[in-house]
Scaffold this motif. Structure first.
Motif, PDB file in Angstrom:
ATOM      1  N   GLY A  78      17.541 -29.739  -9.096  1.00  0.00           N
ATOM      2  CA  GLY A  78      15.985 -30.036  -8.752  1.00  0.00           C
ATOM      3  C   GLY A  78      15.840 -31.052  -7.661  1.00  0.00           C
ATOM      4  O   GLY A  78      14.616 -31.251  -6.996  1.00  0.00           O
ATOM      5  N   PHE A  79      16.622 -31.892  -7.446  1.00  0.00           N
ATOM      6  CA  PHE A  79      16.591 -33.222  -6.695  1.00  0.00           C
ATOM      7  C   PHE A  79      16.879 -32.862  -5.133  1.00  0.00           C
ATOM      8  O   PHE A  79      16.877 -33.790  -4.110  1.00  0.00           O
ATOM      9  CB  PHE A  79      17.104 -34.425  -7.101  1.00  0.00           C
ATOM     10  N   GLY A  80      17.315 -31.554  -4.669  1.00  0.00           N
ATOM     11  CA  GLY A  80      17.711 -31.121  -3.532  1.00  0.00           C
ATOM     12  C   GLY A  80      18.980 -31.572  -2.964  1.00  0.00           C
ATOM     13  O   GLY A  80      19.599 -32.582  -3.465  1.00  0.00           O
ATOM     14  N   LEU A  81      19.537 -31.216  -1.791  1.00  0.00           N
ATOM     15  CA  LEU A  81      20.880 -31.538  -1.275  1.00  0.00           C
ATOM     16  C   LEU A  81      20.725 -33.070  -1.074  1.00  0.00           C
ATOM     17  O   LEU A  81      21.394 -33.960  -1.615  1.00  0.00           O
ATOM     18  CB  LEU A  81      20.966 -30.804   0.058  1.00  0.00           C
ATOM     19  N   LEU A  82      19.395 -33.523  -0.505  1.00  0.00           N
ATOM     20  CA  LEU A  82      19.404 -35.145  -0.059  1.00  0.00           C
ATOM     21  C   LEU A  82      19.253 -35.869  -1.272  1.00  0.00           C
ATOM     22  O   LEU A  82      19.988 -37.152  -1.475  1.00  0.00           O
ATOM     23  CB  LEU A  82      18.016 -35.189   0.869  1.00  0.00           C
ATOM     24  N   GLY A  83      18.571 -35.322  -2.096  1.00  0.00           N
ATOM     25  CA  GLY A  83      18.531 -36.170  -3.308  1.00  0.00           C
ATOM     26  C   GLY A  83      19.564 -36.591  -4.372  1.00  0.00           C
ATOM     27  O   GLY A  83      19.965 -37.534  -4.504  1.00  0.00           O
ATOM     28  N   HIS A  84      20.538 -35.463  -4.515  1.00  0.00           N
ATOM     29  CA  HIS A  84      21.824 -35.513  -5.149  1.00  0.00           C
ATOM     30  C   HIS A  84      22.506 -36.090  -4.299  1.00  0.00           C
ATOM     31  O   HIS A  84      23.498 -36.784  -4.918  1.00  0.00           O
ATOM     32  CB  HIS A  84      22.247 -34.020  -5.513  1.00  0.00           C
ATOM     33  N   LEU A  85      22.734 -36.020  -2.938  1.00  0.00           N
ATOM     34  CA  LEU A  85      23.627 -36.644  -2.193  1.00  0.00           C
ATOM     35  C   LEU A  85      23.368 -38.046  -2.158  1.00  0.00           C
ATOM     36  O   LEU A  85      24.293 -38.845  -1.979  1.00  0.00           O
ATOM     37  CB  LEU A  85      23.682 -36.136  -0.720  1.00  0.00           C
ATOM     38  N   HIS A  86      22.286 -38.306  -2.016  1.00  0.00           N
ATOM     39  CA  HIS A  86      21.831 -39.870  -2.125  1.00  0.00           C
ATOM     40  C   HIS A  86      22.219 -40.549  -3.293  1.00  0.00           C
ATOM     41  O   HIS A  86      22.713 -41.853  -3.457  1.00  0.00           O
ATOM     42  CB  HIS A  86      20.269 -39.977  -2.005  1.00  0.00           C
ATOM     43  N   LYS A  87      22.227 -39.714  -4.557  1.00  0.00           N
ATOM     44  CA  LYS A  87      22.865 -40.380  -5.761  1.00  0.00           C
ATOM     45  C   LYS A  87      24.013 -40.420  -5.820  1.00  0.00           C
ATOM     46  O   LYS A  87      24.622 -41.855  -6.303  1.00  0.00           O
ATOM     47  CB  LYS A  87      22.186 -39.501  -6.968  1.00  0.00           C
ATOM     48  N   LEU A  88      24.966 -39.592  -5.304  1.00  0.00           N
ATOM     49  CA  LEU A  88      26.421 -39.588  -4.776  1.00  0.00           C
ATOM     50  C   LEU A  88      26.753 -40.732  -4.138  1.00  0.00           C
ATOM     51  O   LEU A  88      27.670 -41.651  -4.608  1.00  0.00           O
ATOM     52  CB  LEU A  88      26.658 -38.287  -4.614  1.00  0.00           C
ATOM     53  N   ALA A  89      26.217 -40.909  -3.077  1.00  0.00           N
ATOM     54  CA  ALA A  89      26.502 -42.040  -2.012  1.00  0.00           C
ATOM     55  C   ALA A  89      26.425 -43.170  -2.605  1.00  0.00           C
ATOM     56  O   ALA A  89      27.006 -44.363  -2.448  1.00  0.00           O
ATOM     57  CB  ALA A  89      25.867 -41.677  -0.532  1.00  0.00           C
ATOM     58  N   ARG A  90      24.989 -43.315  -3.323  1.00  0.00           N
ATOM     59  CA  ARG A  90      24.772 -44.803  -3.812  1.00  0.00           C
ATOM     60  C   ARG A  90      25.723 -45.165  -4.825  1.00  0.00           C
ATOM     61  O   ARG A  90      26.060 -46.466  -4.789  1.00  0.00           O
ATOM     62  CB  ARG A  90      23.408 -44.653  -4.359  1.00  0.00           C
ATOM     63  N   ALA A  91      26.004 -44.177  -5.772  1.00  0.00           N
ATOM     64  CA  ALA A  91      26.976 -44.404  -6.758  1.00  0.00           C
ATOM     65  C   ALA A  91      28.150 -44.651  -6.393  1.00  0.00           C
ATOM     66  O   ALA A  91      29.063 -45.690  -6.995  1.00  0.00           O
ATOM     67  CB  ALA A  91      26.953 -43.427  -7.750  1.00  0.00           C
ATOM     68  N   SER A  92      28.663 -44.269  -5.211  1.00  0.00           N
ATOM     69  CA  SER A  92      30.200 -44.466  -4.810  1.00  0.00           C
ATOM     70  C   SER A  92      30.198 -45.600  -3.543  1.00  0.00           C
ATOM     71  O   SER A  92      31.272 -45.874  -3.184  1.00  0.00           O
ATOM     72  CB  SER A  92      30.545 -42.985  -3.953  1.00  0.00           C
ATOM     73  N   GLY A  93      29.157 -46.174  -3.504  1.00  0.00           N
ATOM     74  CA  GLY A  93      29.021 -47.155  -2.520  1.00  0.00           C
ATOM     75  C   GLY A  93      29.406 -46.769  -0.938  1.00  0.00           C
ATOM     76  O   GLY A  93      30.069 -47.707  -0.204  1.00  0.00           O
ATOM     77  N   VAL A  94      28.972 -45.669  -0.514  1.00  0.00           N
ATOM     78  CA  VAL A  94      29.343 -45.325   0.653  1.00  0.00           C
ATOM     79  C   VAL A  94      28.002 -44.698   1.360  1.00  0.00           C
ATOM     80  O   VAL A  94      26.702 -44.693   0.880  1.00  0.00           O
ATOM     81  CB  VAL A  94      30.301 -43.998   0.663  1.00  0.00           C
ATOM     82  N   THR A  95      28.008 -44.317   2.736  1.00  0.00           N
ATOM     83  CA  THR A  95      27.126 -43.677   3.256  1.00  0.00           C
ATOM     84  C   THR A  95      27.308 -42.092   3.562  1.00  0.00           C
ATOM     85  O   THR A  95      28.513 -41.813   3.684  1.00  0.00           O
ATOM     86  CB  THR A  95      26.569 -44.161   4.772  1.00  0.00           C
ATOM     87  N   ALA A  96      26.349 -41.355   3.360  1.00  0.00           N
ATOM     88  CA  ALA A  96      26.677 -39.766   3.382  1.00  0.00           C
ATOM     89  C   ALA A  96      25.846 -39.496   4.779  1.00  0.00           C
ATOM     90  O   ALA A  96      24.589 -39.749   4.933  1.00  0.00           O
ATOM     91  CB  ALA A  96      25.908 -39.156   2.259  1.00  0.00           C
ATOM     92  N   VAL A  97      26.926 -38.873   5.513  1.00  0.00           N
ATOM     93  CA  VAL A  97      26.150 -38.317   6.881  1.00  0.00           C
ATOM     94  C   VAL A  97      26.132 -36.760   6.771  1.00  0.00           C
ATOM     95  O   VAL A  97      27.281 -36.214   6.460  1.00  0.00           O
ATOM     96  CB  VAL A  97      27.382 -38.440   8.200  1.00  0.00           C
TER      97      VAL A  97
END
Length: 329
Positions: free
Chosen positions: A226-245
């Motif tokens: 439901g949060f879309g690719l950008l929303g779920h990827l934002h959560k993953l990158a934030r939790a992992s301490g990285v930037t997602a490109v």
């Protein structure tokens, strides 16, 4: 045919509470340990992962999740299949196997016949059978809107989980299902047009993708719902301490998705997803329409894996944390 989608304000995972509001609701609910627990909590609320995980003994972790939503298609059997596949996906997204599920059913008993509810439940049963999971019992309530889903319990190896906080720089990102489910479902709700390609994508289990990710040595993943690719990827990158490109040109879409967007079939959930990530993202390289597709609220979408998954397109990479959590190029 009874148009089930007309009995709900939203549809599928697009009816979720917006991610920013949800995070405010659960803020402060972590850290309260139970007395004399039977297992060690490995994954909880801290990073908004796909399911809770508890180590119950060496080599065995219990995975627990639940998911339910209003009708995303008009066909009751297909809705049941989609809702079940979506609920089971959270276990696969953690690298586990579903063992048992129970039904969650809300039904406007004075408005819609129970014969339709039986078809919904039959669809859920068929998908659980395909997944090798028992479907036994559940709970039902009389409700103004029809809703259906599952509470699922699975198992996994506590030393070989897929989590959203274990991403590392230098790792590619693979996407195992095309996007566009949300805009096609919105068009279906508005017009009654049926999109078999969307139904096929939503009812496809993420079981094989999960196994392939584990076999490839992946340790980080999430599913795209439901949060879309950008929303779920934002959560993953934030939790992992990285930037997602994200390489926007590499992201696959279902046939008809761009036409549905062009004709204005964008859910409010998709727009809220984009609003949520916008302050944390560099979206300057893509149009507003492209950004909306990347934020499109999916229902029973694929896995987004930090690592290469055979047969799945690479849609980006993780890099050291920079100015933004997300960069779309």
């Amino acid at each position: 045919m009874t148009r089930l989608t007309q009995y709900a304000r939203g549809g599928g995972c697009a009816c979720k509470i917006p991610p920013g509001e949800l995070e405010e609701v659960v803020r402060g609910l972590t850290g309260a340990a139970p007395r004399d627990p039977l297992g060690e909590l490995l994954v909880g609320l801290d990073h908004g992962d796909d399911a809770a995980v508890v180590r119950i003994r060496d080599g065995v972790a219990l995975i627990a999740t639940t998911d339910f939503f209003t009708p995303v298609v008009d066909d009751p059997f297909d809705w049941g299949r989609i809702a079940a596949a979506n609920a089971l996906s959270d276990v696969y997204a953690m690298g586990g196997r579903p063992v048992v599920a129970v039904n969650l059913l809300s039904w406007p008993r004075g408005v819609l016949p129970f014969e339709l509810a039986a078809e919904v439940l039959r669809g859920g049963l068929e998908v659980c059978a395909e997944a090798g999971a028992h479907l036994a019992g559940g709970h039902s309530v009389d409700d103004a809107e029809p809703k259906y889903g599952l509470a699922v319990t699975g198992i996994g190896d506590p030393d070989h989980l897929l989590r959203n906080d274990t991403g590392r720089p230098g790792v590619p990102l693979s996407l195992t299902k095309p996007l566009g489910i949300g805009v096609l479902n919105s068009r279906h709700k508005a017009t009654g047009e049926v999109f078999p390609q969307a139904v096929a994508a939503m009812t496809a289990l993420n079981r094989d993708a999960s196994r392939a990710a584990l076999d490839a040595g992946a340790v980080c993943a999430t599913d795209v719902t439901g949060f879309g690719l950008l929303g779920h990827l934002h959560k993953l990158a934030r939790a992992s301490g990285v930037t997602a490109v994200v390489d926007a040109a590499a992201v696959p879409y279902l046939e008809g998705a761009r036409e549905a967007l062009r004709d204005g079939h964008v859910s409010g959930g998709t727009r809220r997803n984009l609003d949520w990530v916008r302050p944390h993202a560099d979206l300057g390289a893509v149009s507003e329409d492209e950004a909306l597709l990347l934020a499109d609220a999916q229902t029973s979408g694929g896995l987004l894996v930090a690592g290469e998954v055979p047969g799945a397109p690479v849609v980006g990479e993780l890099v050291p944390r920079g100015e933004h959590v997300l960069v779309v190029r």
